[in-house]
Scaffold this motif. Structure first.
Motif, mmCIF file in Angstrom:
data_model
loop_
_atom_site.group_PDB
_atom_site.id
_atom_site.type_symbol
_atom_site.label_atom_id
_atom_site.label_comp_id
_atom_site.label_asym_id
_atom_site.label_seq_id
_atom_site.Cartn_x
_atom_site.Cartn_y
_atom_site.Cartn_z
ATOM 1 N N SER A 157 48.396 71.552 -47.736
ATOM 2 C CA SER A 157 49.653 71.225 -47.100
ATOM 3 C C SER A 157 49.479 69.900 -46.125
ATOM 4 N N VAL A 158 48.293 69.504 -46.109
ATOM 5 C CA VAL A 158 48.337 68.361 -44.967
ATOM 6 C C VAL A 158 48.939 67.161 -45.207
ATOM 7 N N THR A 159 49.693 66.531 -44.460
ATOM 8 C CA THR A 159 50.410 65.393 -44.521
ATOM 9 C C THR A 159 49.900 64.337 -43.771
ATOM 10 N N VAL A 160 49.866 63.175 -44.006
ATOM 11 C CA VAL A 160 49.624 61.912 -43.219
ATOM 12 C C VAL A 160 50.680 60.982 -42.968
ATOM 13 N N THR A 161 50.981 60.762 -41.864
ATOM 14 C CA THR A 161 52.132 59.768 -41.372
ATOM 15 C C THR A 161 51.429 58.527 -40.714
ATOM 16 N N TYR A 169 48.338 63.420 -38.420
ATOM 17 C CA TYR A 169 48.126 64.546 -39.442
ATOM 18 C C TYR A 169 49.060 65.743 -39.024
ATOM 19 N N ALA A 170 49.545 66.069 -40.099
ATOM 20 C CA ALA A 170 50.593 67.535 -40.027
ATOM 21 C C ALA A 170 49.765 68.671 -40.823
ATOM 22 N N LEU A 214 39.648 65.486 -40.102
ATOM 23 C CA LEU A 214 39.642 64.544 -40.982
ATOM 24 C C LEU A 214 39.379 63.222 -40.589
ATOM 25 N N SER A 215 38.630 62.461 -41.532
ATOM 26 C CA SER A 215 38.349 61.136 -40.943
ATOM 27 C C SER A 215 38.598 60.121 -42.091
ATOM 28 N N THR A 216 39.367 59.106 -41.804
ATOM 29 C CA THR A 216 39.739 58.043 -42.764
ATOM 30 C C THR A 216 38.592 57.369 -43.440
ATOM 31 N N GLN A 230 48.053 70.152 -30.616
ATOM 32 C CA GLN A 230 49.281 69.251 -30.569
ATOM 33 C C GLN A 230 49.020 67.937 -31.245
ATOM 34 N N ASP A 231 47.810 67.114 -30.711
ATOM 35 C CA ASP A 231 47.498 65.884 -30.668
ATOM 36 C C ASP A 231 46.563 65.272 -31.900
ATOM 37 N N ARG A 232 46.987 65.325 -32.979
ATOM 38 C CA ARG A 232 45.789 65.051 -33.967
ATOM 39 C C ARG A 232 46.024 63.785 -34.868
ATOM 40 N N GLY A 233 45.170 63.318 -35.122
ATOM 41 C CA GLY A 233 45.120 61.692 -35.794
ATOM 42 C C GLY A 233 44.151 61.227 -35.949
ATOM 43 N N ASP A 234 44.288 59.922 -36.535
ATOM 44 C CA ASP A 234 43.275 58.812 -36.643
ATOM 45 C C ASP A 234 43.729 57.596 -36.040
#
Lengths: 563, 303
Positions: free
Chosen positions: A264-268, A294-295, A303-305, A356-360
């Protein structure tokens, strides 16, 4: 088979002293690595110099091992040479096929199995468990396979050791000339995936070519024909290296299954920022940092891009489609410690805060004109992102005191020294060993020296798991000893990071934790943004935007880029 | 049956033709010598027979098999000793024999021990520490102990002192009496070959001069001396089959290569008042006469 074995025994008898010397070099390497792990000195400078010296000696021994291994392979083959008119074995009832079988058996036993047997005590001492041992064995044998196969193909084509060395020097010279002449004039693009595909094709061609030359030479002893096959293969590999145009990395890298937990992971896509490049870089380019959010990412995953492919569409109808492999770094250092959750029992409140704060941030180089266009009008982004998934695991924890040690899964960390600085900061000196992942084998074979290893972090953690301090590395010495990475490292943090008003003396009962992230699969996600806008992440560091069309109101604070 | 046959066998090294259209037949059970001066193509021929070199043209059959297809089954029946062979000299003689033995199902331990004693070889010494003579005897031992059907010797006497040569020849002779073996030997050491061989072929510049039994060869070559009486006689040009026709005072010498009643008649017609003396020739003399004739012929052709 008896006669094949009979030949192998003869070859062992012939090479036993040289093999003993080779084994001694290996053992010497282990001893030096042991010393690197255990050397202690009150003076940090002397300690660093000592570790560097040991590392240097260890590298010299490793180089000698490689050299001796090549010469031993040549000696093994040329004990019954295939070139020359006075070869003894040809006039005896020994077929080329049997001799080839015996030599291959000897090659495997002496240069693949023997190093594994000799290295096994070192691996066991280094704490490699049943999960890490097979990977280490395969890795050591693959490295030996590359070396011995290269030496083998030259050895079967040369009559003696002197010619063997001369041919190797000539081939190195030819390879260097090739790089100077051909590559400079080739038109290939330098995408990472293309390079990976090209390297894979070169490896396959080399293995097949070596096999054909060796078998042909043993079965026919027609050296001229074998040299022609060898030369054709060599030129073919050079041509592939210079002109290979295709990128098949879609077939190889992204075929792995997606972990069910990440379904269910999504990327915005979020915002972008531009950074000027160094004075040595192309002035027409700037670095674009694209924020990806990432959600639904489970807590103990990261995750890494990898590669992003997408089209930017402006309201005026302009489109730009791009693709490339992108180096990335996380938007927040805090979630690097997410692997602490299960083993260390972090509180649910703390965990929610961390998660709360996740992304790349995905980085790529783009033309300045493109950046200017993006600043003028926010484009729509429709893209596809390829991501590597890692699962965090706490691989070592030790109480914060000198001599304390801890670790599992092949990871071992020992605190060799603790120093409190006058300014209130803290410096730790650690000795660490861990296995190199089997997944690194391909990288090591194709790009020797390009070791990445699993992402990992050192963290200081209070006993109640409410205070976390991520440590920054000051100095490190990496030494790879037969699939085991030996590391001496100094970490530090300043007084501000250590401050904990709730419990000022928390360090007295603190723990040193190490979290490693194991690659567990790959994801491909679509990434859509209705309007990609620029954000001034950090004044002074980032390019000052000339036009800010829209300012994101809820974007997280940007981390410092990787050095 | 012939144990070795070559048909139109040719081997070139670049532009140099080492062996030219060689047709050879070695009868089974014979001791066959391939003679010729240095560079005649003897060793090249043997290397082609042993599949150490490939023929440029033509073919060679050994034990009925194309030399390019000689396999372990045939090699078990062939012994090969060469002056230049790269033996595993790091082994002791004992190790060397132990290594060779399993490859030969018919290896005869008793014969091995007999030959060890006869050749007086030190078993515990490394081959590289053996003298040249001992090394050749060791190589011969390792090629005889399995009683090969065919023993191939390539210049086995080179560099050996007379005593060792004698031991070597004796060894081959004695062993060859133990069974139905064929021996193919290349050499320019004619005395030793004469003691051994019953067939002889002569190569010169890669071309076969002749190949026949020693008995027939020695029977047809004669040195003829004619003492002229009562005046001069014109030597003229020698008829076919006469070599080295020369005159010193009243003495005329010649070598008849096909001696027989026809030769005597031809001599009497040419020298009616002469007194004849006919002597048998040694193999060495025959070989030298042929080599000299060949050289003169080439000089004449070049001129």
């Amino acid at each position: 088979m008896n006669l094949t074995w009979h030949i192998v025994k003869k070859d062992f008898l012939r090479l036993r002293l040289a093999l003993a010397l080779w084994v001694a070099l290996m053992v010497g390497q282990f001893i030096l690595s042991y010393e690197i792990l255990h050397v202690v000195d009150a003076d940090a400078t002397i300690l660093r110099l000592t570790v560097k010296s040991l590392d240097y000696m260890q590298n010299v021994l490793f180089g000698l091992q490689l050299l001796l291994c090549c010469l031993l392979v040549a000696a093994l083959i040329q004990e019954d040479p295939l070139v020359g008119q006075e070869t003894w074995w040809v006039t005896r009832p020994i077929s080329g096929a049997r001799l080839l079988g015996a030599k291959l058996l000897g090659l495997v036993l002496f240069f693949w199995v023997l190093p594994v047997v000799v290295t096994l005590p070192w691996w066991l001492y280094s704490g490699l468990d049943s999960r890490a041992l097979p990977g280490a064995m395969v890795q050591l044998m693959s490295g030996q396979a590359v070396l011995t196969l290269l030496a083998l193909v030259i050895a079967v084509l040369s009559a003696n050791a002197a010619r063997f060395v001369v041919v190797i020097l000539l081939l190195i010279f030819a390879w260097m000339c090739f790089f100077i002449i051909l590559v400079a004039h080739s038109s290939q693009t330098g995408s990472w995936g293309g390079g990976q595909t090209r390297a894979l094709v070169e490896v396959v061609l080399a293995v097949v070519g070596i096999g054909v030359v060796v078998v042909h030479q043993y079965l026919t002893r027609r050296s001229t024909h074998s040299w022609m096959i060898f030369s054709a293969g060599f030129i073919l590999i050079l041509a592939v290296a210079a002109y290979w145009p295709w990128d098949w990395s879609n077939w190889t890298t992204w075929r792995s299954s997606e972990p069910p937990a990440l379904a269910s992971v999504t990327v915005t896509p979020g915002t972008v920022a531009f950074t000027k490049l160094g004075s040595n870089e192309d002035p027409s380019l700037v670095r674009m940092d694209l924020e990806l959010r990432y959600a639904n990412l489970p807590a103990d995953y990261e995750l890494s891009t990898g590669r992003i492919t997408g089209t930017l569409m402006w309201p005026d109808g302009m489109k730009r489609t791009g693709s490339g492999w992108i180096q990335s770094y996380p938007t927040s250092t805090a979630w690097r410690i997410m692997g602490l959750k299960a083993p260390a029992g972090v509180t649910p409140e703390k965990w929610r805060e961390v998660m709360q704060d996740r992304g790349d941030i995905a980085m790529s180089l783009i033309p300045r004109s493109f950046a200017a266009k993006l600043r003028q009008q926010a484009p729509v982004l429709d893209g596809r992102v390829e991501l590597t998934a890692y699962q965090g695991e706490m691989v070592a924890n030790a109480p914060l005191r000198e001599g304390a040690r801890g670790g599992h899964s092949g990871y071992h960390v020992q605190i060799m020294g603790i120093e409190r600085l006058e300014n209130g900061g803290l410096v730790l000196n650690t000795a660490e060993s861990f296995p190199i992942l089997a997944s690194e084998i391909f990288s090591l074979v194709v790009f020797p020296g390009h070791f990445v290893g699993p992402p990992s972090r050192y963290v200081l953690c209070s006993q109640d798991r409410t205070k976390f301090v991520q440590l920054q590395s000051h100095a490190e010495t990496y030494t790879m000893t037969k699939s085991v990475m030996v590391v001496r490292q100094s970490f530090g943090c300043d007084a501000r990071q250590l401050a904990n008003p709730a419990e000022p003396n928390w360090l007295d009962r603190a723990e040193l934790l190490k979290v490693a992230y194991w690659p567990v699969g790959a994801l491909v996600r679509s990434a859509h943004s209705d309007g990609l806008v620029e954000k001034d992440f950090r004044p002074g560091k980032w390019l000052k935007p000339e036009i800010l069309l829209r300012q994101s109101t809820n974007a997280p604070a940007a981390p410092p880029p990787k050095s | 049956m012939n144990i070795i046959e070559t048909h139109n066998l040719t081997r070139r090294f670049g532009r140099t033709e080492a062996v030219h259209a060689l047709d050879l037949a070695v009868p089974e059970g014979s001791v066959f010598a391939l003679l010729g001066p240095n560079g005649a193509g003897k060793s090249t021929t043997i290397k082609v027979l042993m599949d150490l070199l490939r023929p440029t043209a033509g073919d060679a059959r050994v034990l009925g098999v194309d030399s390019r297809r000689l396999g372990p089954r045939e090699r078990e029946q062939i012994g090969y000793v060469s002056e230049n062979q790269q033996l595993p000299v790091w082994m002791t003689l004992r190790q060397y024999l132990d290594y060779c033995r399993p490859f030969y199902p018919r290896w005869d331990r008793d014969l091995e021990q007999t030959l060890l004693g006869r050749f007086d070889l030190p078993e515990d010494r490394k081959l590289k520490h053996l003298s040249r003579g001992m090394l050749m005897k060791a190589a011969l031992l390792s090629s005889l102990a399995y009683r090969p059907r065919l023993l191939v010797l390539d210049e086995p006497f080179s560099g050996l002192d007379p005593l060792v040569r004698d031991e070597f020849v004796r060894g081959v002779l004695e062993v060859s009496e133990l069974g139905e073996w064929s021996v193919f030997i290349s050499s320019h050491e004619i005395e030793e070959v004469e003691r051994l061989c019953d067939w002889i072929a002569v190569l010169d510049e890669g071309r076969l001069q002749f190949a026949e039994s020693t008995e027939a060869l020695l029977g047809r070559f004669r040195r003829v001396e004619v003492t002229l009486q009562g005046g001069a006689a014109n030597l003229g040009s020698p008829p076919p089959g006469w070599l080295e026709l020369e005159r010193t005072g009243d003495l005329v010498r010649l070598i008849a290569t096909q001696y027989g009643p026809e030769t005597e008649r031809a001599c009497r017609e040419r020298f009616p008042t002469g007194a004849f003396a006919v002597q048998a020739m040694t193999l060495r003399e025959i070989f030298i006469a042929l080599a000299r004739a060949g050289r003169n012929a080439r000089k004449g052709a070049a001129a």
